[in-house]
Scaffold this active site. Sequence first.
Site, PDB file in Angstrom:
ATOM      1  N   GLY A  34     -12.852 -12.134 -10.645  1.00 63.20           N
ATOM      2  CA  GLY A  34     -11.636 -12.832 -11.505  1.00 63.20           C
ATOM      3  C   GLY A  34     -10.369 -11.884 -11.116  1.00 63.20           C
ATOM      4  N   ALA A  35     -10.423 -10.575 -11.546  1.00 58.46           N
ATOM      5  CA  ALA A  35      -9.198  -9.629 -11.269  1.00 58.46           C
ATOM      6  C   ALA A  35      -9.850  -8.389 -11.475  1.00 58.46           C
ATOM      7  CB  ALA A  35      -8.345 -10.057 -12.519  1.00 58.46           C
ATOM      8  N   HIS A  92      -7.948  -2.909 -20.501  1.00 57.95           N
ATOM      9  CA  HIS A  92      -8.639  -2.027 -19.803  1.00 57.95           C
ATOM     10  C   HIS A  92      -7.790  -0.730 -19.572  1.00 57.95           C
ATOM     11  CE1 HIS A  92     -12.426  -3.153 -18.271  1.00 57.95           C
ATOM     12  NE2 HIS A  92     -12.336  -4.168 -17.711  1.00 57.95           N
ATOM     13  N   GLU A 131      -7.765  -7.474 -18.489  1.00 55.86           N
ATOM     14  CA  GLU A 131      -7.305  -6.396 -17.246  1.00 55.86           C
ATOM     15  C   GLU A 131      -6.345  -5.460 -18.021  1.00 55.86           C
ATOM     16  OE1 GLU A 131      -9.359  -6.378 -15.178  1.00 55.86           O
ATOM     17  OE2 GLU A 131      -9.908  -8.667 -15.084  1.00 55.86           O
TER      18      GLU A 131
HETATM   19  N1  B3K Z   1     -13.701  -4.363 -13.364  1.00 51.64           N
HETATM   20  C1  B3K Z   1     -13.415  -5.821 -12.449  1.00 51.64           C
HETATM   21  C2  B3K Z   1     -14.566  -6.251 -11.990  1.00 51.64           C
HETATM   22  C3  B3K Z   1     -15.195  -5.449 -10.731  1.00 51.64           C
HETATM   23  C4  B3K Z   1     -16.167  -6.051 -10.041  1.00 51.64           C
HETATM   24  C5  B3K Z   1     -16.850  -5.284  -8.824  1.00 51.64           C
HETATM   25  N2  B3K Z   1     -17.847  -5.943  -8.296  1.00 51.64           N
HETATM   26  C6  B3K Z   1     -12.707  -6.706 -13.343  1.00 51.64           C
HETATM   27  C7  B3K Z   1     -13.046  -6.524 -14.597  1.00 51.64           C
HETATM   28  O1  B3K Z   1     -14.110  -6.718 -15.326  1.00 51.64           O
HETATM   29  O2  B3K Z   1     -12.014  -6.507 -15.400  1.00 51.64           O
HETATM   30 ZN    ZN Z   2     -13.363  -5.860 -17.158  1.00 55.25          ZN
END
Ligand code: B3K
Ligand code: ZN
Length: 870
Positions: free
Chosen positions: A262-263, A302, A299
Amino acid sequence: MQPKAKYRKDYQVPDFTVSEINLDFQLDSNETIVTSLLTVVRKNPQATQLRLDGHSFEFLSLKYNDSDFKSFTQDKNSLTLDLSNSSDEQFVLEIKTKLNPAKNTSLQGLYQSGEGICTQCEAEGFRQITYMLDRPDILAKYTTKITACKTQFPFLLSNGNRIAQGELDDGRHWVQWQDPYPKPSYLFALVAGDFDLLQDTFVTMSGREVALEIYVDRGNLDRATWAMESLKRAMKWDEERFGLEYDLDIYMIVAVDFFNMGAMENKGLNVFNSKYVLANPQTATDTDYIDIESVIGHEYFHNWTGNRITCRDWFQLSLKEGLTVFRDQEFTADLWSRSVKRIEDVRLLRSVQFAEDASPMAHPIRPEKVIEMNNFYTVTVYEKGAEVIRMIHTLLGEELFQKGMQLYVKENDGTAATCEDFVSAMERASEIDLTQFRRWYSQSGTPELTISDEYDERNYVYRLHIAQNTEATADQLDKLNLHIPLKIQLYSQEKGKKLKLLHKSQPVSDVLDVKEDYQIFEFHNVKHQPVPALLCDFSAPVRLDYNYTNEQLLVLLKYAENDFVRWNTMQTLFNNELHENLIRYQQNEPLQLSETIIEALKFVLADTKDNMLTALMLALPKETEFAELFKVIDPQGIFSAHRFMQRAIAAALKNDLLDLYYKNQTLTYQVNATDIAKRALRNTCLSYLAFTSQGNELVKSHYDFANNMTDTLAALSLSTKAELACRDELLNDFEQKWHHDGLVMDKWFVIQGSRPDENALEVVQSLLEHRSFNFKNPNRVRSLIGGFCSHNPRLFHAIDGSGYRFLVEILIKLNEINPQVGSRLIEPLIQFSRYDNQRQTLMRRSLKRLLEIDNLASDLFEKIDKALQQ
Ligand code: B3K
Ligand code: ZN
């Protein structure tokens, strides 16, 4: 050689760390030269071997403190320096590598997307760029200089702040970026390309102005405004609800077409699948709008839960993902409707996560053993992980939960933390004992609560008998009792009045602490036999077994205050009815619709308080949701029972449905809760009406008069689901209009993949050659092939094995091009133990064929191997 597993218990503090990285990219689509200067710090004076991860590039040179260095060994995945002749506590390594972004179809590391170049480093993509201690507990300060052709790549972006830029005589230019926050390599990002740029600003709660920039393909500027508005809402919400403020002066989002998920939350420079950025009324549905807002939020959130506080090792992934999903769920719930959001999340959990728990890939939210980390970005780690956070929230309440969050941030900011650090902060901040609760982190599987009740009418006592049990899973045989927060309500039988919960004469909490394998909860002063509402708001990710009578269900449907309970009650009624019809189908008896269902639906249709809820309550569970109730799934039977119910309900309630259908028109298109609900309700009515004699006429005019993608798509999808006369005309019309736009065509591909007519597989196969299809684009592959394999269960599981053979052919190709995408698509095939013997044999055979491929990627190997070991 078989790929090797890593175990959580083997975690070791690294001997060396990297405090600073200075990266130089001489960027070119076919030949990029990367020079990396690593400031390495020896933390263990005894350590003499420094092993760096790296693969899939050409290694050019290595220097140690400016001198050529030759004491190293290399294998396919690493380079190990022999440092027995040095005692430096700190030294600088210079590593040069050469990459070919255009040839990198794995979409990890540095790769070309369309005309641009971008990176994806989580989980272990940085090692495809250069040699590095590529693990999340190595936090370094990054400076990145990018040099590239100015006309081809006018924008050169990386994490942090732009600190310098310049032009060269040969038509190239350069930009240098510096990120002041130490970060793990998986959060590194670089983007180069030609874009349209949408700019805005946000003033944080402490009064700092942040520049917001969204980069999209040229010509797409009008499709970026919703994403920008969403970003500002997310920034504000995180300040208000969590007290968390953004920390850099710039926040950038780039939308790319070729992206595996997704992102990605790279520090200050998010890279997004364009699916989660671009929207206007002509191209995006209401669901797209809400999803975009939620992923933008995710995102962004995060930045604290993931970036400022990251994970010590990848086994701790749920520390950032479960928590951040919980945060994005709350964001959507606060902005839109809490109950609607809850219902949608529960639907996903029950259908997909419960299925994962029952599959060979079962794992706890904090896995113990991993071969390919990319295989663990799962609904278990994400969605069940979020449920675990939600249970903590339920046990503590908002105030203590926020106190726990503050302590967690204070103690762990700037570090790589563990799930234990989080739980411990919550526990100390609240003084609530979470000892037994911690088992949710180490135990896989879906617990089942078996509940019965008794009413003592002489003493006005009502008792709930609650037993818990978690069945063995593929990864774990022995299960312990969990601490399960069970939220309940009691209603009076006659008037559906909510009763106070009393023990002796004291009020007691509506959240029961279920901790033993068998417990009795007693309530006093209950004047009549009550109807229990159990697992309100889905207070724990469990299955519930309580034998409701139809009368009890109707009481809850009509009177329960909790929206989730009312929706869930309707689901139970639907499921019971589907179940009975499935049995009739299997025994060759005529199918029938009960009076109870009609009474329930009439009640739902007449309730005009909340259109969105009405729409959700009216809709039949999807075939895949219904299937999850069975140990052994009968795809043909489920399809037939489902189909029958759709037709029978449509016939029985046609006039009421038509009435609602006409009442809920929206004239102009607006993205607000009222209008979204109206469209949802209207389209749900149409989903039944499509199966009546007027179906073709209604669906066709719905399509012709639609002024937005939500309605267009509803009509298009129903024309194929109900196999209407207008189907081909509508499909062609849509294709003519949108063939140039891959994102919009994805919707068309899903519909084609999930079409119920017998020749669906043929159609899907021929569409692999369609002008809008591209095997290298994950969105296209997921839409068309995923549409067939995951959303067309009857035909994918065709008893002649044609669906399985098709998927095997596809996976053989994806193993070469993009195994990460292949590994997602293989899911329905590894769940063979849920099917009859004949299908099981065919599915196993397909998996064995795959296991024989030369160079089988670790992603696919891990899943196939687990499945076949069952
Ligand atoms: N942290 C990334 C996902 C990464 C996936 C790697 N195969 C997106 C998310 O969860 O925000
Ligand atoms: Zn995430």
